[in-house]
Motif scaffolding. Structure first.
Motif, PDB file in Angstrom:
ATOM      1  N   LEU A 409       0.846  -1.190   0.000  1.00 23.87           N
ATOM      2  CA  LEU A 409       0.000   0.000   0.000  1.00 23.87           C
ATOM      3  C   LEU A 409       0.884   1.243   0.000  1.00 23.87           C
ATOM      4  O   LEU A 409       2.075   1.177   0.329  1.00 23.87           O
ATOM      5  N   ILE A 410       0.276   2.364  -0.343  1.00 24.17           N
ATOM      6  CA  ILE A 410       0.958   3.655  -0.206  1.00 24.17           C
ATOM      7  C   ILE A 410       0.182   4.499   0.794  1.00 24.17           C
ATOM      8  O   ILE A 410       0.695   4.880   1.837  1.00 24.17           O
ATOM      9  N   GLY A 411      -1.083   4.779   0.496  1.00 22.87           N
ATOM     10  CA  GLY A 411      -1.924   5.483   1.447  1.00 22.87           C
ATOM     11  C   GLY A 411      -2.975   4.557   2.015  1.00 22.87           C
ATOM     12  O   GLY A 411      -3.256   3.486   1.468  1.00 22.87           O
ATOM     13  N   SER A 412      -3.586   4.971   3.127  1.00 23.01           N
ATOM     14  CA  SER A 412      -4.638   4.195   3.772  1.00 23.01           C
ATOM     15  C   SER A 412      -5.491   5.135   4.614  1.00 23.01           C
ATOM     16  O   SER A 412      -5.301   6.352   4.587  1.00 23.01           O
ATOM     17  N   HIS A 413      -6.383   4.559   5.409  1.00 20.11           N
ATOM     18  CA  HIS A 413      -7.209   5.353   6.320  1.00 20.11           C
ATOM     19  C   HIS A 413      -6.388   5.963   7.441  1.00 20.11           C
ATOM     20  O   HIS A 413      -6.901   6.778   8.207  1.00 20.11           O
ATOM     21  N   ASP A 414      -5.119   5.578   7.574  1.00 23.40           N
ATOM     22  CA  ASP A 414      -4.243   6.084   8.629  1.00 23.40           C
ATOM     23  C   ASP A 414      -3.184   7.053   8.112  1.00 23.40           C
ATOM     24  O   ASP A 414      -2.250   7.394   8.849  1.00 23.40           O
ATOM     25  N   THR A 415      -3.283   7.481   6.861  1.00 20.33           N
ATOM     26  CA  THR A 415      -2.269   8.348   6.259  1.00 20.33           C
ATOM     27  C   THR A 415      -2.956   9.406   5.398  1.00 20.33           C
ATOM     28  O   THR A 415      -4.143   9.281   5.083  1.00 20.33           O
ATOM     29  N   PRO A 416      -2.225  10.437   4.987  1.00 20.75           N
ATOM     30  CA  PRO A 416      -2.784  11.275   3.921  1.00 20.75           C
ATOM     31  C   PRO A 416      -3.033  10.430   2.675  1.00 20.75           C
ATOM     32  O   PRO A 416      -2.387   9.402   2.455  1.00 20.75           O
ATOM     33  N   ARG A 417      -3.976  10.841   1.864  1.00 14.95           N
ATOM     34  CA  ARG A 417      -4.184  10.151   0.597  1.00 14.95           C
ATOM     35  C   ARG A 417      -2.979  10.352  -0.319  1.00 14.95           C
ATOM     36  O   ARG A 417      -2.257  11.348  -0.215  1.00 14.95           O
ATOM     37  N   LEU A 418      -2.806   9.393  -1.227  1.00 14.18           N
ATOM     38  CA  LEU A 418      -1.674   9.438  -2.144  1.00 14.18           C
ATOM     39  C   LEU A 418      -1.611  10.766  -2.890  1.00 14.18           C
ATOM     40  O   LEU A 418      -0.541  11.388  -2.989  1.00 14.18           O
ATOM     41  N   ALA A 419      -2.728  11.227  -3.419  1.00 13.92           N
ATOM     42  CA  ALA A 419      -2.725  12.476  -4.185  1.00 13.92           C
ATOM     43  C   ALA A 419      -2.252  13.644  -3.335  1.00 13.92           C
ATOM     44  O   ALA A 419      -1.536  14.539  -3.811  1.00 13.92           O
ATOM     45  N   THR A 420      -2.621  13.644  -2.056  1.00 21.33           N
ATOM     46  CA  THR A 420      -2.243  14.750  -1.172  1.00 21.33           C
ATOM     47  C   THR A 420      -0.794  14.631  -0.722  1.00 21.33           C
ATOM     48  O   THR A 420      -0.127  15.644  -0.475  1.00 21.33           O
ATOM     49  N   MET A 421      -0.274  13.411  -0.618  1.00 18.41           N
ATOM     50  CA  MET A 421       1.166  13.264  -0.394  1.00 18.41           C
ATOM     51  C   MET A 421       1.947  13.917  -1.532  1.00 18.41           C
ATOM     52  O   MET A 421       2.958  14.586  -1.310  1.00 18.41           O
TER      53      MET A 421
END
Length: 643
Positions: A409-421
């Motif tokens: 995975l890259i993003g999840s419910h526990d991280t910023p979303r991929l696009a926002t990273m």
């Protein structure tokens, strides 16, 4: 939920130009003594199907509202009813995320009320959208908790043997039925309407070829959990007195009721933790047996020894905070029910030794995938050569069968979303969010940094997201998409990564509010057909080539000067070469090929589609011209590769 521990990576010798095939490596750095290890080998605990999976993560409350009649009510919220204004209502699915309703403004700022929002996502919504998931091409579904709980995220379980009534068609009827049970006696357990609908979902998902994995939260519960409620009422006389980590009971001889004290997860009192046994090697007998019984309920619903109508596995929340002895017993129990079950631990750091000690099939691959990918492809904090080193180090720590099944995975419910990273990447001037820095610093989110950008990604930033997805779909391990990334969703860390799913059949408000009142662009919110098509195409690419799912991985060239990385996936049936240009500038490069790869290649894909690349061969090397933020995929028929 996030793990508490952190660990820094070690370094390896520099990567040199040439093919480095990593095949058959053992589990490097296992920390357990032999007698502590489970008896299962990687092949026995990691099912073959998991190596072919393309995962899709569903956060149920925010995926799709298929039945508005079962929407949560004010009395079902986590916060005491008296603390929520009487004007509370479920939130309109398509509303601007940062716009506050009247009841939210009465509670304070945006972050004071957002956790009391409910959008009404439910199981019927998932059933309705199974054709969408089929069209995307994913093959395995991971659900965040579906069991009865008050919160939007359901990590505060009220029960492990019932689906949340508000995810089903008859919440009131379900609650009345549950009240008739003895929760510690499985013979009294009833099947609620929500339970039945979950089994319908399983049947329909299995009919389409999906595997289904659900979240197990066996470290802590909510305060509404039947055992904790009895404990609060009866204190030391409760039949559940040893279930929880109680520091002190209330003294009935005194009027002071504050004497009752217990351990909450990370000090959060709404999440009381289960107690370990005296030796600290397992949970206490009561919760241990209840969890084993609940596990069997969802894996073999009919109790007939045929697990085909049950879930295909589990994702285990904050696994490191539960005794290893329990996990060894639990994993053995799971595989007695279904030898093909997949169990994946939430461990944010190196989990190689941990998997050996506990018997899990795999781990969510933050450490071996997400962190290095963010450091290289998003933040440009590490060079291609260092990226290759980190991948080699962390990949080689797992046996081949396990590394092929790690959840990448890259993003999840526990991280910023991929696009926002990508929007907040380091080369735009924002300090790297530490959990996704390749050396694991502290977590940074919008509430800690009000300057964090909440806008939509630009076309160029979305182009970089496509490049990241190309790597995700062509690397070793099973890729996992957080629902909505394929639709073009953006969002900061929790709670902003938990916006309701953007669907093509809905009209959404323009997002122009900011949680702190800052100026921001007015961003239209709509489903991205183009991005969806990219995900669809790259998933199809992975599923079409066994080399991308089971082939050996080798670095062909790391070009730190031009920010280029070329690697190969080799299998007896075919070989796929991939080149990534992570810089914004176009580059020309000569990529020498080792003898094992000197054969004609054809261009299979460019990402983005239609990019103006040029590919030539001079017999010993590839001559490439690659635009910025672009990847290309080449393919040839392959001779037999030693696995």
């Amino acid at each position: 939920m996030r793990s508490r521990s952190t660990q820094s990576p070690s370094s390896l010798p520099a990567v040199v130009v040439g093919l480095i095939l990593v095949v058959g490596a053992g589990a490097v750095g296992c920390r357990s003594a032999p007698e502590e290890r489970p008896s299962t080998t990687p092949a026995e605990r990691t099912p073959a199907w998991a190596q072919d999976a393309v995962w899709y993560q569903i956060f149920p409350e925010r995926f799709r509202n298929g039945n508005p009649s079962n929407d949560p009510v004010r009395a079902s919220l986590q916060r005491p009813v008296g603390d929520v204004p009487t004007s509370w209502r479920p939130t309109r699915w398509t509303r601007d995320w940062y716009e506050q309703a009247d009841w939210e403004r009465q509670m304070g700022g945006f972050y004071d009320g957002v956790y009391d929002r409910r959008y009404g996502g439910d199981l019927q919504g998932v059933i309705d959208r199974l054709p969408y998931l089929d069209s995307l091409g994913v093959t395995a579904l991971y659900f965040n908790p579906v069991f009865w709980a008050r919160s939007l995220h359901k990590y505060d379980g009220r029960s492990y043997h019932h689906i949340d009534p508000h995810f089903g068609p008859d919440p009131a009827g379900d609650k009345a039925l549950i009240a008739q049970e003895d929760p510690t006696d499985p013979s009294t357990w009833r099947t609620t309407a929500a339970d039945s609908l979950f089994f319908v979902l399983l049947d329909k998902a299995h009919a389409r070829g999906f595997r289904v994995v659900i979240d197990g939260v066996f470290n802590h519960t909510g305060r509404d959990f039947f055992a904790f409620k009895d404990l609060v009422e009866n204190q030391a006389n409760s039949r559940y007195a040893d279930w929880y980590a109680v520091n002190s009971f209330d003294d009935p001889a005194t009027p002071d009721t504050s004497e009752f004290d217990y351990t909450g997860w990370w000090g959060v009192q709404s999440l009381p933790e289960f107690a370990n046994n005296e030796a600290g090697t397992n949970l206490q007998a009561g919760p241990r047996q209840y969890i084993l019984d609940a596990t069997e309920r969802w894996m073999d619903p009919n109790g007939d020894g045929d697990p085909s109508d049950g879930v295909d596995g589990w994702r285990l929340d904050v696994a490191e905070e539960v005794p290893k002895g329990f996990w060894r017993e639990w994993n053995a129990h799971v595989r007695e029910i279904n030898p093909e079950a997949y169990t994946v631990s939430e461990v944010w750091e190196d989990a190689s030794g941990y998997l050996e000690e506990t018997g899990f099939s795999a781990t969510m691959n933050y450490h071996g995938f997400a962190f290095p990918v963010k450091g290289f492809l998003i933040d440009r904090a590490i060079e291609p050569s260092r990226f290759a080193e980190l991948l080699l180090e962390r990949r080689s720590a797992h046996p081949p069968r396990v590394r092929g099944a790690l959840q990448n995975l890259i993003g999840s419910h526990d991280t910023p979303r991929l696009a926002t990273m990508v929007v907040n990447r380091a080369d735009t001037g924002y300090a790297q969010p530490g959990r996704f820095d390749y050396d694991n610093g502290a977590v940074v989110d919008l509430r800690q940094n009000p300057d964090y950008k909440v806008r939509a990604p630009t076309a160029e930033e979305q182009r970089l997201q496509r490049l990241i997805t190309l790597f995700q779909m062509t690397y070793v391990g099973a890729p996992m998409i957080y629902h909505g990334d394929e639709a073009g969703m953006w969002g900061a860390d929790d709670p902003d990564d938990r916006k309701p799913m953007v669907w093509p059949d809905r009209e959404y408000d323009v997002e122009d509010n900011h949680p702190y009142g800052h100026d921001r662009p007015a961003d239209p919110v709509r489903f991205s057909d183009d991005l969806f098509a990219t995900y669809q195409d790259l998933i199809s690419l992975r599923r079409s080539h066994e080399s991308l799912r089971r082939g050996a991985f080798g670095v062909v060239q790391t070009d730190d000067e031009r920010d280029l990385l070329t690697y190969a996936r080799t299998h007896e049936r075919d070989t796929v070469l991939v080149t990534l240009n992570r810089s914004a500038a176009a580059h020309s490069a000569r990529v020498p090929l080792p003898d094992s790869l000197k054969r004609p290649y054809t261009l299979l894909r460019t990402v983005p589609e239609g990019a103006a690349v040029r590919v030539q061969q001079d017999g010993t090397a590839l001559l490439l011209e690659v635009p910025g933020h672009t990847g290309l995929v080449l393919r040839t028929e392959s001779g037999r590769t030693r696995e």
